[in-house]
Design a protein around this motif. Structure first.
Motif, PDB file in Angstrom:
ATOM      1  N   UNK A 216      16.089 -16.896   9.447  1.00 20.37           N
ATOM      2  CA  UNK A 216      14.844 -17.288   8.798  1.00 20.37           C
ATOM      3  C   UNK A 216      13.695 -17.378   9.799  1.00 20.37           C
ATOM      4  N   UNK A 217      14.011 -17.353  11.110  1.00 21.74           N
ATOM      5  CA  UNK A 217      12.965 -17.434  12.128  1.00 21.74           C
ATOM      6  C   UNK A 217      13.358 -16.555  13.323  1.00 21.74           C
ATOM      7  N   UNK A 218      13.088 -15.261  13.193  1.00 21.18           N
ATOM      8  CA  UNK A 218      13.568 -14.331  14.230  1.00 21.18           C
ATOM      9  C   UNK A 218      12.745 -14.426  15.515  1.00 21.18           C
ATOM     10  N   UNK A 219      11.613 -15.140  15.473  1.00 25.60           N
ATOM     11  CA  UNK A 219      10.793 -15.246  16.687  1.00 25.60           C
ATOM     12  C   UNK A 219      11.047 -16.526  17.462  1.00 25.60           C
ATOM     13  N   UNK A 220      12.122 -17.260  17.124  1.00 26.30           N
ATOM     14  CA  UNK A 220      12.351 -18.566  17.751  1.00 26.30           C
ATOM     15  C   UNK A 220      12.744 -18.435  19.220  1.00 26.30           C
ATOM     16  N   UNK A 375      18.307 -11.240  -1.032  1.00 28.22           N
ATOM     17  CA  UNK A 375      17.869  -9.838  -1.120  1.00 28.22           C
ATOM     18  C   UNK A 375      16.922  -9.439   0.001  1.00 28.22           C
ATOM     19  N   UNK A 376      16.290 -10.443   0.662  1.00 26.39           N
ATOM     20  CA  UNK A 376      15.309 -10.110   1.698  1.00 26.39           C
ATOM     21  C   UNK A 376      15.981  -9.750   3.017  1.00 26.39           C
ATOM     22  N   UNK A 377      17.307  -9.835   3.069  1.00 28.43           N
ATOM     23  CA  UNK A 377      17.995  -9.596   4.336  1.00 28.43           C
ATOM     24  C   UNK A 377      17.702  -8.234   4.969  1.00 28.43           C
ATOM     25  N   UNK A 378      17.735  -7.116   4.207  1.00 26.86           N
ATOM     26  CA  UNK A 378      17.562  -5.814   4.863  1.00 26.86           C
ATOM     27  C   UNK A 378      16.267  -5.688   5.674  1.00 26.86           C
ATOM     28  N   UNK A 383      13.935  -5.323  11.116  1.00 28.59           N
ATOM     29  CA  UNK A 383      12.982  -5.817  12.121  1.00 28.59           C
ATOM     30  C   UNK A 383      13.710  -6.330  13.356  1.00 28.59           C
ATOM     31  N   UNK A 384      14.862  -6.991  13.132  1.00 27.30           N
ATOM     32  CA  UNK A 384      15.593  -7.585  14.250  1.00 27.30           C
ATOM     33  C   UNK A 384      16.173  -6.520  15.187  1.00 27.30           C
ATOM     34  N   UNK A 385      16.799  -5.496  14.621  1.00 28.99           N
ATOM     35  CA  UNK A 385      17.400  -4.482  15.494  1.00 28.99           C
ATOM     36  C   UNK A 385      16.313  -3.647  16.182  1.00 28.99           C
ATOM     37  N   UNK A 386      15.157  -3.533  15.505  1.00 27.84           N
ATOM     38  CA  UNK A 386      14.032  -2.845  16.143  1.00 27.84           C
ATOM     39  C   UNK A 386      13.565  -3.631  17.372  1.00 27.84           C
ATOM     40  N   UNK A 387      13.529  -4.961  17.233  1.00 28.46           N
ATOM     41  CA  UNK A 387      13.138  -5.815  18.362  1.00 28.46           C
ATOM     42  C   UNK A 387      14.148  -5.667  19.502  1.00 28.46           C
ATOM     43  N   UNK A 388      15.435  -5.643  19.145  1.00 22.26           N
ATOM     44  CA  UNK A 388      16.475  -5.481  20.166  1.00 22.26           C
ATOM     45  C   UNK A 388      16.263  -4.170  20.911  1.00 22.26           C
ATOM     46  N   UNK A 389      16.010  -3.098  20.163  1.00 21.50           N
ATOM     47  CA  UNK A 389      15.823  -1.784  20.790  1.00 21.50           C
ATOM     48  C   UNK A 389      14.550  -1.750  21.641  1.00 21.50           C
ATOM     49  N   UNK A 390      13.479  -2.368  21.129  1.00 17.40           N
ATOM     50  CA  UNK A 390      12.230  -2.396  21.896  1.00 17.40           C
ATOM     51  C   UNK A 390      12.407  -3.114  23.226  1.00 17.40           C
ATOM     52  N   UNK A 402      10.428  -9.876  19.681  1.00 24.65           N
ATOM     53  CA  UNK A 402      10.852 -10.723  18.564  1.00 24.65           C
ATOM     54  C   UNK A 402       9.658 -11.287  17.796  1.00 24.65           C
ATOM     55  N   UNK A 403       8.554 -11.543  18.511  1.00 26.96           N
ATOM     56  CA  UNK A 403       7.356 -11.995  17.799  1.00 26.96           C
ATOM     57  C   UNK A 403       6.824 -10.894  16.885  1.00 26.96           C
ATOM     58  N   UNK A 404       6.865  -9.661  17.398  1.00 26.40           N
ATOM     59  CA  UNK A 404       6.433  -8.532  16.555  1.00 26.40           C
ATOM     60  C   UNK A 404       7.334  -8.426  15.323  1.00 26.40           C
ATOM     61  N   UNK A 405       8.635  -8.633  15.531  1.00 25.10           N
ATOM     62  CA  UNK A 405       9.575  -8.577  14.404  1.00 25.10           C
ATOM     63  C   UNK A 405       9.249  -9.678  13.398  1.00 25.10           C
ATOM     64  N   UNK A 406       8.986 -10.890  13.919  1.00 24.84           N
ATOM     65  CA  UNK A 406       8.691 -12.015  13.034  1.00 24.84           C
ATOM     66  C   UNK A 406       7.443 -11.737  12.210  1.00 24.84           C
ATOM     67  N   UNK A 407       6.429 -11.140  12.846  1.00 20.73           N
ATOM     68  CA  UNK A 407       5.203 -10.911  12.076  1.00 20.73           C
ATOM     69  C   UNK A 407       5.374  -9.764  11.090  1.00 20.73           C
ATOM     70  N   UNK A 408       6.215  -8.771  11.433  1.00 20.99           N
ATOM     71  CA  UNK A 408       6.428  -7.685  10.459  1.00 20.99           C
ATOM     72  C   UNK A 408       7.249  -8.189   9.270  1.00 20.99           C
ATOM     73  N   UNK A 409       8.154  -9.132   9.513  1.00 22.40           N
ATOM     74  CA  UNK A 409       8.920  -9.713   8.411  1.00 22.40           C
ATOM     75  C   UNK A 409       7.999 -10.503   7.491  1.00 22.40           C
ATOM     76  N   UNK A 410       7.102 -11.319   8.099  1.00 17.62           N
ATOM     77  CA  UNK A 410       6.263 -12.174   7.250  1.00 17.62           C
ATOM     78  C   UNK A 410       5.208 -11.351   6.514  1.00 17.62           C
ATOM     79  N   UNK A 411       4.763 -10.230   7.119  1.00 17.30           N
ATOM     80  CA  UNK A 411       3.778  -9.408   6.412  1.00 17.30           C
ATOM     81  C   UNK A 411       4.432  -8.597   5.304  1.00 17.30           C
ATOM     82  N   UNK A 412       5.741  -8.330   5.475  1.00 17.79           N
ATOM     83  CA  UNK A 412       6.434  -7.516   4.479  1.00 17.79           C
ATOM     84  C   UNK A 412       6.803  -8.300   3.231  1.00 17.79           C
ATOM     85  N   UNK A 413       6.710  -9.633   3.306  1.00 15.25           N
ATOM     86  CA  UNK A 413       7.186 -10.411   2.147  1.00 15.25           C
ATOM     87  C   UNK A 413       6.052 -10.955   1.298  1.00 15.25           C
TER      88      UNK A 413
END
Lengths: 413, 315
Positions: A216-220, A375-378, A383-390, A402-413
Motif C-alpha cells: 500500500x506504500x511502495x515509496x516507504x 483488483x488494484x494489485x497489477x 510499478x514496483x518491478x519497474x522501480x526495481x529495474x530502474x 520507488x518514489x516514482x513508482x509510488x507517484x505512478x501508482x497514485x496517479x493511476x488510481x
C-alpha cells in the motif's frame, strides 16, 4: 522411482473407496443442500502444459471424472495465454466451467461477476490457512480453492557451500556475505529472476515484505531499504546482471549447471532439480531483515467455477471438491512438488517429505499478493518491478525509483 | 445515377444492355463478396472495435458484462501524459528506422549479388531464407542465448578475439538492449528484402545491361542508372511493407527482453501489450494500438500517393 509409483497406487485405492462411498451416497451435488442433478460433462481450463505435470493433472482429472460421473473436457494453455483466453471466453460467454488460474488473477476475474461463489455450491475453505482462503476470496465470498500451492525459498548447493565453509544464510548480512564469498570464477553466489513482469515482482516481494514494507506504500523507507539491499547483491557482483532478464526457469538452470551457488525459486523447482540430478541441494527460508524467515508471496493456481446453469455448476463443484480432496492434494504435491493446500494435509506431507518442510512452513504464513490491494494489485506490481529495474540498471537511486513508482501508482488510481 | 443515364445514349439497345450489364455487375459483386466479407469480419470489425475501445474505460469486467463507460479522449490523454510515452515513441522510431535501413541495404546488396548466377547460388539463396521460415519465437530464443552475458557465444567470441575485456550485458543493460533486439530484427528481416528485391532485379531486361556494357558503363553506373531507377516501384513496396512489419514487431522483443531492462527496449507494441495484459488497462492499450494504426496508415497513404505519381509521370 518409488516416489512416482506409490502415489498412483494410493490414489487408485482411494478411488476405489471413493467409488464405493459415492455409490452409497447419491452424489456430491447433495452436499449443496439442493437436489440439483449433475451435468453430464463440463469443460476445464488449466495451465499445466509441460510433460510430467500435464500427465499428473490428467490422471487427477480422469479419477475425478470416474468418481463424479462427470465427463471432463480438458483444455490446457501456457500460463501467458491464460488470462487472454479467459477474457475472450468471458466476452463470448463460453467460459470453461472449471478454471485453474494463477491466484493473483482470481480477484480480477471475480470482479467481473463471471464466477460462482463457492459457498452457494456447498464448498468451503475449512482447513485451509487464512492466506490461501484470502487468495481465493473476493469481496467477502469464496470463489476459489486450490489442491496445492507454492512459495519461494532459498536453495543452496551443499557441495559448494561445504567447500567454501559457508553456512546457509539466516540473516540479510549473512546472505550478502555468503553470496559474495561464493562468487568465484564462473560461479555466481546467487541467482534470481527479476525480469520486468509479475514473475519479477513475486521474486522481489520476500525482500520487500522482509524489510517491513507494504504494497500500500511502495515509496516507504522500508521499501527503499529492501531495494538497497538487493542492489547491494548486484553491486557486489554476487548476482549476474542477467537476472534482470531471466525467468525463474533460467535462474534455476544456472543453479543446476553449478553456475550459481544459491538460487531463489519455488517448490515446483524440486521436481526439475531432482530430474537434472546434478546438484545436491538444501532448502532454507529466505531471510528477512530482522533475521526471521521473510514473508513470501503465496503462489499457485486456484480452481474457480464460472457462472453457468445449475447442473453445470454443481458438476464443476463436484469435480473441484474431488480435485481438492486430501488424497489428490497429496498426489499433486508428490507429482508437481506443490504444497497441499489444507494445513493438516500439508503437515502430513512435510513430515513424510522432510526436504519440503521449508516450503510447508513458508506456505503456512505466505501472503496473498492481492490481500491489501485487491483488483488494484497489477498496477502496483508493474510499478514496483519497474522501480526495481530502474534501480538495478543504475537509472535511478532506489529512493528515486520507488518514489516514482509510488507517484505512478497514485496517479493511476 | 445521372451519369449512368447519360452514358447510355442509345435508347434502342437499352432494353437488352441493362440486363446484361446488371448480370455482369451482379457477377462482379458475387466475386467480390467473399473478399469484402472477409475484410469486414476479420479486418474492419476488429479495427472499429479497437477504435471504440480506445475511447472506453475498458476493464476486465467489461469483457464479461459488456459495459465499458465512454471516456472520450481520456485514454489518449493518459498515454500522452505518461512519462513513458516520448521515450517509447523515440525507441519505436529508432527500432523501425534502424531495422529498415539495415534490412534494406543488406537485402539489396545480397539481391544484387545473387542476380549473377554462379555454382550453388540457388542453394545459398535458399539457405538465406531460413531466418524467414523459422517461427519468430524460435529465432528470438536462439538470439537470446547468443546474446547471453555470461555464456553467450557472442561475448565468448568477442573476448576470444580480444575485442572486449569484460562481457557486454547485451540484454540486461540499458545501453545495449535496444541494439540487441534491432540486430535480431535485422537478421530476421533480411530475407524478406532479399526476396522482393531479387525478384525486382530479375524483372529488369538483361538487354539493358548488355547495351550499357557496350556503351562502356561499369557495374556501379549500371546499378545507379539501370537497376536502381527501374527497381523503384519494388523498393517502395518493400519499404512500406517493411515499415508496417517492423512497427508491429512484438514477439522478438517480448521473448528477448520483455521490453526491459528498465523499459530500455520497450516499443509501442510492447507497451500496448503490457498496458492491456499486465495492468489490465485495455482502453489505454487499445489507444496505443490505434496510434500505431495511424502511423502505419500515414505511411501507407504516402506510398499510394507516390505510386500514383510515378504512374502518372510514366504515362
Amino acid at each position: 522411482m518409488n516416489r512416482t509409483i506409490v502415489p498412483v497406487v494410493v490414489s487408485a485405492s482411494v478411488l476405489a473407496l471413493a467409488a464405493c462411498s459415492t455409490a452409497a451416497d447419491p452424489g456430491a451435488g447433495e452436499s449443496s443442500g439442493g437436489t440439483t442433478d449433475l451435468a453430464a460433462s463440463i469443460t476445464q481450463l488449466d495451465g499445466y502444459t509441460d510433460g510430467t505435470s500435464a500427465e499428473a493433472w490428467q490422471s487427477m482429472l480422469d479419477e475425478c471424472s470416474d468418481e463424479t460421473g462427470v465427463a471432463i473436457e480438458r483444455q490446457s494453455l501456457p500460463t501467458s495465454q491464460m488470462m487472454p483466453t479467459i477474457l475472450r471466453q468471458a466476452s463470448s460467454r463460453s467460459m470453461a466451467n472449471l478454471i485453474f488460474v494463477d491466484n493473483p488473477n482470481v480477484q480480477q476475474i471475480a470482479a467481473t461477476g463471471a464466477l460462482a461463489p463457492l459457498d452457494s455450491l456447498g464448498l468451503s475453505a475449512d482447513g485451509y490457512p487464512d492466506g490461501i482462503a484470502a487468495a481465493g476470496s473476493y469481496d467477502g465470498s469464496l470463489y476459489g480453492l486450490a489442491p496445492g500451492v507454492n512459495a519461494l525459498a532459498l536453495f543452496y548447493n551443499k557441495d559448494i557451500l561445504a567447500d567454501a565453509g559457508v553456512e546457509p544464510p539466516t540473516t540479510w548480512d549473512e546472505l550478502r556475505a555468503a553470496a559474495a564469498e561464493l562468487t568465484t570464477g564462473n560461479t555466481y553466489g546467487l541467482s534470481m529472476a527479476l525480469l520486468p513482469t509479475e514473475e519479477g515482482t513475486w521474486q522481489f516481494l520476500p525482500f520487500f515484505w522482509g524489510a517491513g514494507a507494504e504494497l500500500t506504500d511502495v515509496g516507504s523507507d522500508e521499501a527503499v531499504e529492501a531495494l538497497t539491499f538487493v542492489q547491494g547483491l548486484f553491486d557486489d557482483g554476487s548476482v549476474s546482471a542477467s537476472a534482470l532478464n531471466w525467468n525463474q526457469a533460467e535462474a534455476g538452470d544456472q543453479f543446476t549447471a553449478g553456475q550459481a551457488a544459491m538460487t531463489i525459486t519455488g517448490s515446483w523447482s524440486v521436481a526439475n532439480f531432482d530430474k537434472a540430478a546434478s546438484v545436491d541441494y538444501g532448502i532454507v527460508p529466505i531471510p528477512a531483515a530482522d533475521g526471521s524467515a521473510a514473508p513470501v508471496a503465496l503462489g499457485g493456481e486456484v480452481g474457480v467455477i464460472s457462472q453457468a446453469d445449475d447442473a453445470e455448476m454443481a458438476a464443476a463443484a463436484a469435480v473441484l471438491e474431488c480435485m481438492t480432496s486430501p488424497e489428490h492434494q497429496t498426489y499433486w504435491a508428490e507429482q508437481h512438488a506443490y504444497i497441499p493446500g489444507q494445513t493438516a494435509v500439508a503437515e502430513e506431507y512435510g513430515a513424510a517429505t522432510p526436504t519440503m518442510q521449508a516450503f510447508v512452513d513458508a506456505v503456512a504464513s505466505a501472503r496473498p499478493r492481492t490481500d491489501d490491494l485487491g483488483e488494484a494489485y497489477p498496477t502496483t506490481s508493474t510499478a514496483l518491478i519497474e522501480a526495481v529495474q530502474n534501480a538495478l540498471t543504475g537509472q535511478l537511486s532506489p529512493a528515486d525509483a520507488l518514489n516514482a513508482a509510488a507517484s505512478s501508482v497514485s496517479s493511476g488510481q | 445515377m445521372a451519369v449512368s443515364a447519360l452514358s447510355v445514349p442509345r435508347p434502342v439497345a437499352a432494353p437488352a444492355l441493362p440486363l446484361l450489364e446488371r448480370r455482369r455487375r451482379l457477377a462482379g459483386a458475387a466475386f467480390l463478396a467473399p473478399a469484402a466479407l472477409y475484410m469486414i469480419v476479420f479486418f474492419g470489425y476488429p479495427m472499429v472495435h479497437n477504435l471504440v475501445m480506445g475511447s472506453q474505460d475498458y476493464s476486465v469486467s467489461s469483457f464479461y458484462t459488456g459495459d465499458a463507460p465512454f471516456v472520450g479522449f481520456d485514454n489518449y490523454a493518459a498515454i500522452f501524459s505518461d512519462p513513458a510515452f516520448w521515450p517509447t515513441l523515440g525507441r519505436t522510431a529508432m527500432f523501425t528506422v534502424a531495422s529498415i535501413v539495415f534490412q534494406f541495404v543488406i537485402g539489396l546488396a545480397l539481391a544484387v549479388f545473387f542476380v549473377r548466377r554462379f555454382p550453388l547460388s540457388g542453394v545459398i539463396r535458399a539457405l538465406l531464407l531460413l531466418p524467414w521460415l523459422l517461427p519468430l519465437v524460435v529465432s528470438a530464443s536462439v538470439w537470446r542465448w547468443i546474446f547471453d552475458q555470461d555464456n553467450g557465444i557472442l561475448n565468448i567470441a568477442l573476448r576470444g578475439a580480444g575485442v572486449i575485456d569484460e562481457p557486454i550485458g547485451w540484454l540486461n543493460t540499458v545501453a545495449w538492449s535496444l541494439v540487441s533486439v534491432i540486430i535480431t530484427n535485422i537478421w530476421i528481416g533480411i530475407p524478406f528484402n532479399l526476396v522482393l528485391l531479387h525478384g525486382g532485379l530479375q524483372a529488369i531486361p538483361g538487354s539493358l545491361y548488355e547495351a550499357a556494357a557496350l556503351d562502356g558503363a561499369g557495374p556501379w553506373r549500371q546499378f545507379t542508372h539501370i537497376s536502381w531507377p527501374l527497381l523503384k516501384p519494388v523498393t517502395q513496396v518493400t519499404l512500406v511493407l517493411g515499415l508496417v512489419y517492423t512497427l508491429k514487431v512484438f514477439d522478438v522483443i517480448a521473448v528477448m527482453t520483455g521490453g526491459g531492462p528498465a523499459s530500455s527496449s520497450q516499443t509501442l507494441t510492447v507497451w500496448s501489450y503490457q498496458l492491456s495484459f499486465n495492468e489490465f488497462l485495455f482502453g489505454q492499450g487499445a489507444a496505443v494500438g490505434n496510434l500505431l494504426i495511424v502511423i502505419a496508415l500515414i505511411a501507407g497513404l504516402a506510398y499510394v500517393r507516390s505510386a500514383q505519381q510515378s504512374l502518372r509521370s510514366a504515362s
